[in-house]
Motif scaffolding. Structure first.
Motif, short mmCIF file in Angstrom:
data_model
loop_
_atom_site.label_atom_id
_atom_site.label_comp_id
_atom_site.label_asym_id
_atom_site.label_seq_id
_atom_site.Cartn_x
_atom_site.Cartn_y
_atom_site.Cartn_z
N TRP A 253 3.99 -3.18 -16.41
CA TRP A 253 3.94 -2.68 -15.04
C TRP A 253 3.97 -1.16 -15.03
O TRP A 253 3.27 -0.51 -14.24
N TYR B 244 3.48 -3.61 -4.89
CA TYR B 244 2.10 -3.13 -4.83
C TYR B 244 1.92 -2.13 -3.69
O TYR B 244 1.25 -1.10 -3.85
N ASP C 276 -0.12 -14.06 -9.22
CA ASP C 276 0.40 -12.82 -8.62
C ASP C 276 1.70 -13.10 -7.88
O ASP C 276 1.74 -13.19 -6.65
N VAL D 64 -1.49 -0.12 -3.15
CA VAL D 64 -2.44 -1.21 -3.35
C VAL D 64 -2.46 -2.09 -2.12
O VAL D 64 -1.40 -2.56 -1.66
N ILE E 293 -3.17 -5.58 -0.31
CA ILE E 293 -3.21 -6.97 -0.73
C ILE E 293 -3.77 -7.84 0.39
O ILE E 293 -3.39 -7.71 1.55
#
Length: 209
Positions: A85, A114, A107, A119, A121
């Motif tokens: 990570w 995230y 996931d 990020v 999602i």
């Protein structure tokens, strides 16, 4: 290899990624970051150097296609948080493109982790007539682009020698991308007459049927 789907153009690379020209989007399925560390933790003889391979190959794809968006089609991270990570965080810091994750069955890391990294999602993503998912899910009126299956194809020679390669698998309303990650395995596909198989050879993508 470049293919046309509903007047959109997709470049298929032997690494397993696809570049969607009209959207300037790099599509990547089943990276399974963390899998190698997970295997090593439980005694599998996987070399430590293999961990960096996924990131090196991602960097090569980004450098080649210069995407504005990188869309991971699920199973970006294989397991719970582990040492990989941190490598992923470092990799993200170098990216200029928007990063999107379509959640897959592996996931399991909290979306908050995230989101803290910027990020975005989604469970699925609709872009014009294209429906991006992790699992193959055909739906009337849209073309499905997905991963999950880890498609592969067996080539057989005249002397009965054989070679198993990962592949892009295209049916009438669907394109399944190969697994990008190292040590992810393949599921051998059995194409029907109208299906198209594009195998990932060492230096090029080749249509075989």
């Amino acid at each position: 290899m470049k293919i046309n789907i509903q007047n959109n153009h997709f470049q298929l690379a032997c690494s397993g990624v696809s570049f969607w020209e009209e959207q300037k989007a790099l599509l990547v399925a089943d990276v399974h970051l963390g899998k190698i560390s997970h295997f090593r933790k439980y005694g599998s003889a996987v070399p430590q150097s293999a961990i960096q391979t996924n990131f090196d190959r991602l960097d090569e794809a980004v450098a080649k296609f210069q995407p504005q968006k990188i869309i991971f089609l699920g199973d970006l991270f294989h397991s719970a948080l582990n040492a990989e990570w941190n490598l992923f965080e470092n990799w993200l810091q170098k990216q200029q493109a928007e990063i999107i994750l379509i959640a897959g069955n592996h996931d399991i890391i909290s979306p908050l982790h995230y989101e803290e990294l910027g990020v975005n999602i989604h469970q699925e993503l609709q872009i014009e007539n294209f429906r991006l998912t992790h699992h193959p899910e055909e739906k009337e009126g849209s073309f499905n682009i997905c991963g999950h299956i880890h498609p592969g194809y067996r080539l057989v020679g005249l002397a009965k020698q054989h070679l198993k390669l990962k592949c892009f698998f295209r049916s009438k309303n669907q394109l399944i991308l190969p697994a990008f990650g190292e040590f992810t395995g393949t599921f051998l596909m059995k194409p029907e007459t109208e299906d198209q198989v594009f195998v990932c050879a060492q230096s090029e993508v080749i249509r075989v049927n």
